[in-house]
Write an enzyme that holds these catalytic residues in place. Structure first.
Site, PDB file in Angstrom:
ATOM      1  N   PHE A 121     -28.866  35.661  -5.408  1.00 61.02           N
ATOM      2  CA  PHE A 121     -29.846  35.181  -4.575  1.00 61.02           C
ATOM      3  C   PHE A 121     -28.318  34.745  -3.604  1.00 61.02           C
ATOM      4  CE2 PHE A 121     -32.000  32.629  -2.575  1.00 61.02           C
ATOM      5  CZ  PHE A 121     -33.890  33.313  -1.725  1.00 61.02           C
ATOM      6  N   LEU A 159     -28.232  33.280   0.058  1.00 62.28           N
ATOM      7  CA  LEU A 159     -27.715  32.491   0.888  1.00 62.28           C
ATOM      8  C   LEU A 159     -27.521  31.644   2.218  1.00 62.28           C
ATOM      9  CD1 LEU A 159     -30.353  31.995   2.846  1.00 62.28           C
ATOM     10  CD2 LEU A 159     -31.352  30.023   1.566  1.00 62.28           C
ATOM     11  N   SER A 181     -27.728  23.783   4.169  1.00 63.21           N
ATOM     12  CA  SER A 181     -28.898  23.449   4.519  1.00 63.21           C
ATOM     13  C   SER A 181     -29.281  23.883   5.704  1.00 63.21           C
ATOM     14  CB  SER A 181     -29.190  21.825   4.283  1.00 63.21           C
ATOM     15  OG  SER A 181     -28.635  21.716   3.330  1.00 63.21           O
ATOM     16  N   TRP A 199     -21.039  30.569  -2.277  1.00 65.76           N
ATOM     17  CA  TRP A 199     -21.103  29.163  -3.421  1.00 65.76           C
ATOM     18  C   TRP A 199     -22.368  30.650  -4.126  1.00 65.76           C
ATOM     19  CZ3 TRP A 199     -17.929  26.440  -2.702  1.00 65.76           C
ATOM     20  CH2 TRP A 199     -17.628  26.440  -1.478  1.00 65.76           C
ATOM     21  N   GLN A 224     -28.821  -6.008 -25.530  1.00 68.92           N
ATOM     22  CA  GLN A 224     -30.120  -5.708 -24.942  1.00 68.92           C
ATOM     23  C   GLN A 224     -29.687  -5.167 -23.452  1.00 68.92           C
ATOM     24  OE1 GLN A 224     -32.284  -8.667 -21.862  1.00 68.92           O
ATOM     25  NE2 GLN A 224     -33.849  -8.935 -23.607  1.00 68.92           N
ATOM     26  N   GLY A 232     -15.439   4.546 -23.644  1.00 63.88           N
ATOM     27  CA  GLY A 232     -14.115   5.402 -23.628  1.00 63.88           C
ATOM     28  C   GLY A 232     -14.571   6.790 -24.477  1.00 63.88           C
ATOM     29  N   GLU A 287     -29.791  24.707  -4.682  1.00 63.84           N
ATOM     30  CA  GLU A 287     -30.693  24.557  -3.991  1.00 63.84           C
ATOM     31  C   GLU A 287     -31.469  24.029  -3.276  1.00 63.84           C
ATOM     32  OE1 GLU A 287     -33.034  27.392  -6.547  1.00 63.84           O
ATOM     33  OE2 GLU A 287     -31.395  28.218  -7.810  1.00 63.84           O
ATOM     34  N   THR A 336     -30.936  20.449  -1.066  1.00 64.31           N
ATOM     35  CA  THR A 336     -30.083  18.801  -1.368  1.00 64.31           C
ATOM     36  C   THR A 336     -31.053  17.969  -1.286  1.00 64.31           C
ATOM     37  OG1 THR A 336     -29.792  18.373   1.025  1.00 64.31           O
ATOM     38  CG2 THR A 336     -27.362  19.200  -0.295  1.00 64.31           C
TER      39      THR A 336
END
Lengths: 381, 249
Positions: free
Chosen positions: A123, A125, A132, A156, A279, A340, A363, A365
């Protein structure tokens, strides 16, 4: 009100879980490290019917509902979001777009192989200067009578190199602004297409993300989807559904990181007891569970609305926003719980954290989702 | 030839088994049910054989002894690729009653290859397949790790002390299968899942049968000690623990 899944939905969830936990897990770290595209997995998932899940069996799809799609996306994403984004783009953007807005001829020619997963879709775009702000398309589709002449660069692009079928958003009538934009189905092997190098990404490293350049690419007129100028509306409508896929992906990253944290916290000891009994860790896990449950409910609500034929853009924006934010928080805390060990690849959570970041970006933000939500509430269109 | 795969409906292998007060009954509350892993491998192999020998194998039927709550497990078997299913409407009590119910249904099937997993992952009695063959007065082959159809013959490899044995068997017979019969259990496809609901699932009444086993008491195994992480730089601690606590060195 009914929170029960059907027997079929549960079987699909289990099938996706089995595939992810038996197969995808095997080479996920190696594929991430070396940015290797998951060819064999995409093929296997296609054979199981996951690449055209919601497409009607009439066009070789699996004919499943969006709820099933959410369940499958969550399970695949718990293990490997790089593979699930390939699935998401193919299912909820490309197949959906052609099935719902394409002509019968387009469906016969392009949808069938996409639904079978023999071809993968992309796709197109985003552009170098239009992310955006999707109205500022610089790629042009010049009307030449019986064909369009396509020129420009897209950025992208998930499945940018492996896709056989592109859905390209391009400007035909600049004077009309976003109402001059069209969407074209473009064969990947058309003359004049070149693909940029593989993007070296922080996460989702085994999905192939590229820029795609079009230089005087001739696209037959019959490959335009919808009326002249329908392209922007097409993109927005399609992305409404795409958001459910990415929301479910974020949900999978969140629940996957939570499951790993629960397991680790019950095994690892510190100060003489399992860290789950401290906890500070137990409360983190409780907060994770609340966020996962909320994200899942939002995803399923959006999916349910879509399946009922009701408007779902507002709900899918909430699901995408919430699930992405939850995924980022939960994966970060999962690394913290693992200490770690969480910072090395073997324990997976560092990868989930890197992958989660993208769900806040692509798709739409998180900020764009808030625009969608607030405009709906404030009646700004 | 028709292949019958006996299916046991068992708790998911990751289930934490609990007992009802008094420790005479298992508490199945909240349990997820699955196809017994050995039966799932048997079904996988049956499907592979049918795909490769369309002329020799007409149909794959899955059969279980259980109440209605076993049906999702049968539906999954249908989704994986069985052609039809039979549920004998009796709550299974022990290996013998299960074998009796299966035999009652299967005794009229003369052109049948019957597959039974070597054990079920819940009660592990290792008995149903052998008892079933005896009740049917049919040959049984145990410890089967490979099954093929070659020139119309059923060729079976079984594990024996120090090696493997390959034999042929007649029809009908009962093959008691173990790991190796198939490598990875087949995952149902979307299409399989959707067609499962239209495939026949026949419910038959059971016959009277008395169990031979009476459970006196269940006991949970001693809890495994949890995994202990030792800092890689602290080798002395590891050696000390292996010597003093684990007593392996």
């Amino acid at each position: 009100m009914n929170f029960e899944f059907t027997e079929e939905q549960l079987m699909i969830q289990q099938a996706a879980r089995d595939y992810a936990q038996r197969e995808l897990i095997q080479d996920v770290i190696e594929r991430d490290t070396h940015s290797i595209y998951p060819s064999k997995h995409v093929k296997a998932l296609a054979e199981l019917g996951f690449m055209g899940m919601m497409v009607s069996p009439e066009y070789d799809g699996s004919g499943m509902d969006t709820i099933s799609y959410v369940l499958a996306m969550e399970e695949i994403s718990k293990i490997d979001a790089s593979t699930s984004v390939i699935m998401s783009v193919n299912n909820s953007l490309v197949c959906y777009g052609i099935e719902h807005f394409g002509t019968e001829e387009q469906k016969q020619k392009y949808l069938r192989p996409l639904a079978r997963g023999e071809k993968i879709g992309a796709f197109l775009l985003s552009e170098p200067e239009a992310g955006s702000d999707a109205t500022s398309q610089r790629t042009t589709a010049e009307d030449k009578g019986d064909y369009y002449l396509l020129n420009g660069t897209k950025n992208w692009i998930t499945n940018g190199n492996t896709a056989g079928t592109y859905l390209v958003i391009a400007q035909t009538h600049p004077e009309k602004g976003h109402k001059g934009i069209n969407v074209l189905i473009v064969d990947r092997d058309s003359a004049g297409i070149s693909v940029g190098p593989h993007e070296d990404k922080m996460g989702m490293r085994s999905s192939d993300t590229h820029s795609v350049m079009f230089t005087d690419v001739k696209v037959p007129k019959e490959n335009r989807i919808g009326e002249d100028g329908f392209g922007f509306k097409f993109a927005m409508k399609t992305l409404e559904g795409g958001r459910i896929g990415i929301a479910a992906q974020a949900l999978g990253l969140a629940s996957g990181a939570m499951e790993r944290s629960i397991k680790y916290a019950q095994e690892r000891k510190a100060f003489g007891i399992e860290i789950a009994k401290h906890q500070s860790v137990a409360f983190k896990i409780a907060e994770m569970a609340i966020k996962v449950e909320n994200a899942r409910n939002l995803c399923l609500k959006a999916a349910w609305l879509k399946d009922q034929g009701k408007p779902y853009g507002y709900a899918s924006a909430m699901a995408k926003y919430y699930a992405a934010e939850a995924a980022m928080w939960i994966t970060t805390e999962a690394v913290q719980i693992h200490g770690g060990y969480g910072y090395v690849k073997e324990y997976h959570v560092e990868r989930l954290m890197r992958e989660a970041k993208l769900t806040q970006i692509y798709e739409g933000t998180s900020e764009i989702q808030k625009i969608v939500i607030s405009r709906e509430l404030l009646h700004i269109h | 030839m028709n292949i019958f795969v006996c299916i046991s409906n068992v708790p998911d292998t990751t289930t934490r088994i609990k007992y009802k007060p008094g420790n005479k009954e298992v508490d199945y509350t909240g349990v997820q049910w699955i196809i017994n892993p050995w039966d799932e491998l048997a079904l996988t192999r049956a499907i592979e054989l049918k795909e490769a020998n369309q002329a020799a194998i007409q149909k794959i039927t899955v059969i279980t002894v259980g109440k209605a709550d076993a049906e999702p497990t049968l539906r999954k078997a249908l989704a994986i690729g069985a052609d039809d299913a039979i549920r004998v409407d009796v709550a299974p009590e022990d290996a013998y009653t299960t074998a009796v119910q299966l035999a009652e249904v299967l005794k009229s099937e003369k052109d049948a290859l019957i597959l039974s997993g070597v054990e079920s992952s819940d009660f592990n009695s290792w008995s149903v397949g052998g008892m079933l063959a005896e009740l049917l007065d049919a040959p049984s082959v145990s410890a089967v790790s490979s099954l093929n159809i070659e020139a119309g013959n059923v060729v079976v490899t079984r594990e024996i002390e120090g090696g493997k044995q390959t034999i042929t068997t007649t029809i009908p017979s009962v093959l008691i299968v173990q790991k190796g019969i198939a490598i990875i259990p087949r995952i149902p496809s979307m299409r399989g899942i959707m067609t499962a609901r239209t495939k026949p699932l026949k419910v038959v009444q059971g016959i009277a049968s008395q169990p031979m086993v009476k459970v006196l008491d269940y006991q949970a195994p001693a809890q495994k000690s949890s995994c202990r992480m030792i800092d890689p730089e602290n080798i002395e601690e590891l050696i000390d623990l292996l010597h003093r606590e684990a007593r392996v060195i």
